[in-house]
Design an enzyme around this catalytic site. Sequence first.
Site, PDB file in Angstrom:
ATOM      1  N   GLU A 112       0.243 -43.982 -12.635  1.00 33.62           N
ATOM      2  CA  GLU A 112      -0.943 -43.129 -12.686  1.00 33.62           C
ATOM      3  C   GLU A 112      -1.756 -43.497 -13.928  1.00 33.62           C
ATOM      4  O   GLU A 112      -1.201 -43.610 -15.017  1.00 33.62           O
ATOM      5  CB  GLU A 112      -0.541 -41.652 -12.764  1.00 33.62           C
ATOM      6  CG  GLU A 112      -1.744 -40.743 -12.737  1.00 33.62           C
ATOM      7  CD  GLU A 112      -1.382 -39.276 -12.901  1.00 33.62           C
ATOM      8  OE1 GLU A 112      -0.528 -38.949 -13.749  1.00 33.62           O
ATOM      9  OE2 GLU A 112      -1.984 -38.446 -12.189  1.00 33.62           O
TER      10      GLU A 112
ATOM     11  N   LYS B  82      -0.186 -20.867 -21.459  1.00 31.86           N
ATOM     12  CA  LYS B  82      -0.088 -21.914 -22.486  1.00 31.86           C
ATOM     13  C   LYS B  82      -1.016 -23.047 -22.046  1.00 31.86           C
ATOM     14  O   LYS B  82      -0.630 -23.933 -21.291  1.00 31.86           O
ATOM     15  CB  LYS B  82       1.366 -22.410 -22.577  1.00 31.86           C
ATOM     16  CG  LYS B  82       1.791 -22.894 -23.951  1.00 31.86           C
ATOM     17  CD  LYS B  82       0.970 -24.031 -24.515  1.00 31.86           C
ATOM     18  CE  LYS B  82       1.389 -25.374 -23.957  1.00 31.86           C
ATOM     19  NZ  LYS B  82       0.477 -26.467 -24.446  1.00 31.86           N
TER      20      LYS B  82
ATOM     21  N   GLU C 144       3.119 -28.941 -10.242  1.00 35.85           N
ATOM     22  CA  GLU C 144       2.008 -29.746  -9.698  1.00 35.85           C
ATOM     23  C   GLU C 144       1.855 -30.920 -10.659  1.00 35.85           C
ATOM     24  O   GLU C 144       1.358 -30.741 -11.770  1.00 35.85           O
ATOM     25  CB  GLU C 144       0.709 -28.930  -9.682  1.00 35.85           C
ATOM     26  CG  GLU C 144       0.793 -27.568  -9.009  1.00 35.85           C
ATOM     27  CD  GLU C 144       0.795 -27.649  -7.497  1.00 35.85           C
ATOM     28  OE1 GLU C 144       0.841 -28.763  -6.961  1.00 35.85           O
ATOM     29  OE2 GLU C 144       0.756 -26.582  -6.857  1.00 35.85           O
TER      30      GLU C 144
HETATM   31  P1  NAD Z   1       0.881 -33.341 -19.963  1.00 31.47           P
HETATM   32  O1  NAD Z   1       2.081 -33.377 -19.081  1.00 31.47           O
HETATM   33  O2  NAD Z   1       0.836 -34.239 -21.125  1.00 31.47           O
HETATM   34  O3  NAD Z   1       0.674 -31.863 -20.550  1.00 31.47           O
HETATM   35  C1  NAD Z   1       0.574 -30.753 -19.684  1.00 31.47           C
HETATM   36  C2  NAD Z   1       0.988 -29.494 -20.443  1.00 31.47           C
HETATM   37  O4  NAD Z   1       2.378 -29.566 -20.774  1.00 31.47           O
HETATM   38  C3  NAD Z   1       0.244 -29.282 -21.757  1.00 31.47           C
HETATM   39  O5  NAD Z   1      -0.087 -27.911 -21.858  1.00 31.47           O
HETATM   40  C4  NAD Z   1       1.289 -29.693 -22.781  1.00 31.47           C
HETATM   41  O6  NAD Z   1       1.102 -29.096 -24.031  1.00 31.47           O
HETATM   42  C5  NAD Z   1       2.555 -29.182 -22.132  1.00 31.47           C
HETATM   43  N1  NAD Z   1       3.813 -29.796 -22.611  1.00 31.47           N
HETATM   44  C6  NAD Z   1       3.978 -31.002 -23.195  1.00 31.47           C
HETATM   45  N2  NAD Z   1       5.303 -31.208 -23.471  1.00 31.47           N
HETATM   46  C7  NAD Z   1       5.961 -30.100 -23.022  1.00 31.47           C
HETATM   47  C8  NAD Z   1       7.338 -29.714 -22.989  1.00 31.47           C
HETATM   48  N3  NAD Z   1       8.303 -30.512 -23.462  1.00 31.47           N
HETATM   49  N4  NAD Z   1       7.664 -28.532 -22.448  1.00 31.47           N
HETATM   50  C9  NAD Z   1       6.702 -27.721 -21.941  1.00 31.47           C
HETATM   51  N5  NAD Z   1       5.377 -28.015 -21.941  1.00 31.47           N
HETATM   52  C10 NAD Z   1       5.014 -29.207 -22.476  1.00 31.47           C
HETATM   53  O7  NAD Z   1      -0.374 -33.578 -19.002  1.00 31.47           O
HETATM   54  P2  NAD Z   1      -1.906 -33.754 -19.394  1.00 31.47           P
HETATM   55  O8  NAD Z   1      -2.085 -35.056 -20.085  1.00 31.47           O
HETATM   56  O9  NAD Z   1      -2.435 -32.515 -20.022  1.00 31.47           O
HETATM   57  O10 NAD Z   1      -2.559 -33.819 -17.935  1.00 31.47           O
HETATM   58  C11 NAD Z   1      -2.579 -34.974 -17.154  1.00 31.47           C
HETATM   59  C12 NAD Z   1      -1.480 -34.961 -16.121  1.00 31.47           C
HETATM   60  O11 NAD Z   1      -1.549 -33.755 -15.350  1.00 31.47           O
HETATM   61  C13 NAD Z   1      -1.626 -36.083 -15.116  1.00 31.47           C
HETATM   62  O12 NAD Z   1      -0.358 -36.620 -14.865  1.00 31.47           O
HETATM   63  C14 NAD Z   1      -2.177 -35.387 -13.887  1.00 31.47           C
HETATM   64  O13 NAD Z   1      -1.906 -36.037 -12.674  1.00 31.47           O
HETATM   65  C15 NAD Z   1      -1.508 -34.072 -13.963  1.00 31.47           C
HETATM   66  N6  NAD Z   1      -2.240 -33.079 -13.182  1.00 31.47           N
HETATM   67  C16 NAD Z   1      -1.706 -32.658 -12.012  1.00 31.47           C
HETATM   68  C17 NAD Z   1      -2.393 -31.745 -11.229  1.00 31.47           C
HETATM   69  C18 NAD Z   1      -1.837 -31.254  -9.922  1.00 31.47           C
HETATM   70  O14 NAD Z   1      -2.320 -30.243  -9.426  1.00 31.47           O
HETATM   71  N7  NAD Z   1      -0.844 -31.917  -9.334  1.00 31.47           N
HETATM   72  C19 NAD Z   1      -3.629 -31.249 -11.656  1.00 31.47           C
HETATM   73  C20 NAD Z   1      -4.144 -31.701 -12.859  1.00 31.47           C
HETATM   74  C21 NAD Z   1      -3.433 -32.618 -13.627  1.00 31.47           C
END
Ligand code: NAD
Length: 488
Positions: A393, A186, A261
Site C-alpha cells: 500500500e 483517539k 478497517e
Molecule cells: P496508522 O496505523 O499509522 O495510525 C492510525 C492510528 O493508530 C493513529 O491514531 C495512531 O496514533 C494509532 N496508533 C499507532 N500505533 C498504535 C498502537 N500501537 N496502538 C494503538 N494505536 C496506535 O495509520 P495512518 O497513517 O494514520 O493512516 C493510514 C492507514 O490507514 C492506511 O493504511 C490506510 O489504508 C488506513 N485506512 C483504512 C481505512 C479503512 O476504512 N479501511 C480508512 C482510512 C485509512
Amino acid sequence: MATKNAEYRQLIGGEWVSGGDGTYDIINPANEKVVAQAPEASAGDVAAAAAAAAEAFPAWSRTTPQERAELLAAAGRELAKRTPDLIPLVISETGATSSVGSLMQIPVAISRFERYARGAMEDLSRPLPPQPIGSTPLAAGALMGGLARKVPVGVVACIAPYNFPTTSMVGKIAPALAVGCTVVMKPAPQDPLCVIELAKILEDVGFPKGVVNIVTGGQASVGANLVSDPNVDMVSFTGSSAVGSMIVAAGAPTMKRQLHELGGKGACIVAEDADIDKAVAGIASVWAFHSGQICTAPTRVIVHRSRYDELVTRLAGAARALKVGDPLDASTQVGPVISALQKSRILGHIENGVAEGAELVVDGRDTGMDSGFYVGPTLLAGCNNTMSPVREEIFGPVVVVVPFDTEEEGIAIANDSDYGLFSYVFSQDTPRAFEIAKQIRSGRVGINSVQTHHETPFGGFKLSGIGRDGGSWGLDAYTEWQSIIWPS
Ligand code: NAD
C-alpha cells in the site's frame, strides 16, 4: 474548553484537561507552519478517560433509544452550524483541497450523525419461536420461549487515521453511541483539532459526562495504552494493517471485541470491452481525491493487454492535466500529503518501482512547490505482480498498471494480494462484470464506478481488516447478542 482561539484540551469525564505530558505541534502540510498545539496525553490521562467511560456506561446504556436519537440528531445539527469554522481548520490540519475539505470532511460526518440518530431506533432483537424441550435430569420439560437481543458492547476505544479525521471518528462514535456504548476518542496524531472541536459540540448538545471522552497525542503510546486498558471492552480501529495487527495482539489477553478497517490496494480490472472514459475517470480519482490517501482507491490497475496502450496513454494525459498546488486555491486538484514522513515513504515506493523495472510514465516526484509536502500524480506502467509498489500500500498519488491476457489471469492477479478492501471491475458487459466481481476476494467491489453505497457493509478480507460497519452493520458492530430464555 476547546475553541480555535484557545488552548486545545482533552475532554475526560466531563472536564477539559491539559495533556498530562504537555503539548505537541500540529503542522499544516501545505506550508509546514504550526497550526496549533494539541495535548499530549499521559498514561494517566488515558486511564482516566477509559475509567470515566466505564463509569458512565451503566446509566447511558439504560437511556431510551429516543433519548440517544435526539442527542445524535442535535450533534448533527450543531456540527452543521459550525461547519463554516471547521472547514478551514480541517483543511489546515489535513491539507485537504477546498473541494475535498468542504464536501467530504464535515458534511459526511453530519450525515453519519443523521443516519445513526435513525439507527438508534432500529430494533436489532430477534424473537425466536417457542421450542419444545423434553424432560432431562437438568429440568422438567417445557415449551421454552427465547429472545435474542442486541446489547451494547460497553466502552469503545475509537482510534482513527489521519485522512478524514472527523468523518472517520463520527463513523465510529455515532453507531456506538446509538446502541448505548460509551466512547474514548483517539484521533490521529497529525490532525486531532477538529475532533477536539467535535467533542466540544457533543458536550454542548448535552451528552452526559463521561459518555464521550477524548485523548490526543503525538506518541503511539497514547493509542497503545488505550488498547490495553482493562476498562475498554472494544477497540474500533481504522488505520494501517501493521498497527492493526499489534492492536489485535494487545487486545487478546482481555479478549476485547475488535473492529478493524485497515489498509487497501484496490484492484481495478479493466476488461477488453471497458468504457475507457469511465475507467480513466475512476482511476484518476487516486490522484485527484485527497492525493491518494484513501484506503479504497483503485490504485492497482489490471488491464487487458488489448487496451493497455490506450489506457496508459489516457491515464498519462489525465495525470498531467491535474493541477498540484495550495489546497486553498479553488483550482487545485492535488494538494499535499500529510507529512514529510509520508512524502518520503511515497517517493521510496516510486524509486523501488523504477529499480524493479517499472516504467515511470508520469513522474510526480518534483512538483516545484517551495514548501509543503507535495507529491504529484505518478503513473508506473509495465508492472508485474511481484514488484513492491504493486504489492504494498502506498497511500499517495501513485497508480500502478499491470497487463493481463485472459479473464482468469486478471482475476488471479487481483486476488494475489495481501489486501482485499475495495476493488473494481470496468466492463460494458455488466452480467460478466458481476460474475468477475463475485470472484474477487474483497469486501466491496464496484462495477463501472468508484462511487460508494453507505448502506452496504464495509470492511476487508485478509490484511484489510476484521468485521464490518456501514449502514445497519455499524449498529451490529457495537453490540453483542444476549439470549433470554423462559418457560411459556
Ligand atoms: P496508522 O496505523 O499509522 O495510525 C492510525 C492510528 O493508530 C493513529 O491514531 C495512531 O496514533 C494509532 N496508533 C499507532 N500505533 C498504535 C498502537 N500501537 N496502538 C494503538 N494505536 C496506535 O495509520 P495512518 O497513517 O494514520 O493512516 C493510514 C492507514 O490507514 C492506511 O493504511 C490506510 O489504508 C488506513 N485506512 C483504512 C481505512 C479503512 O476504512 N479501511 C480508512 C482510512 C485509512
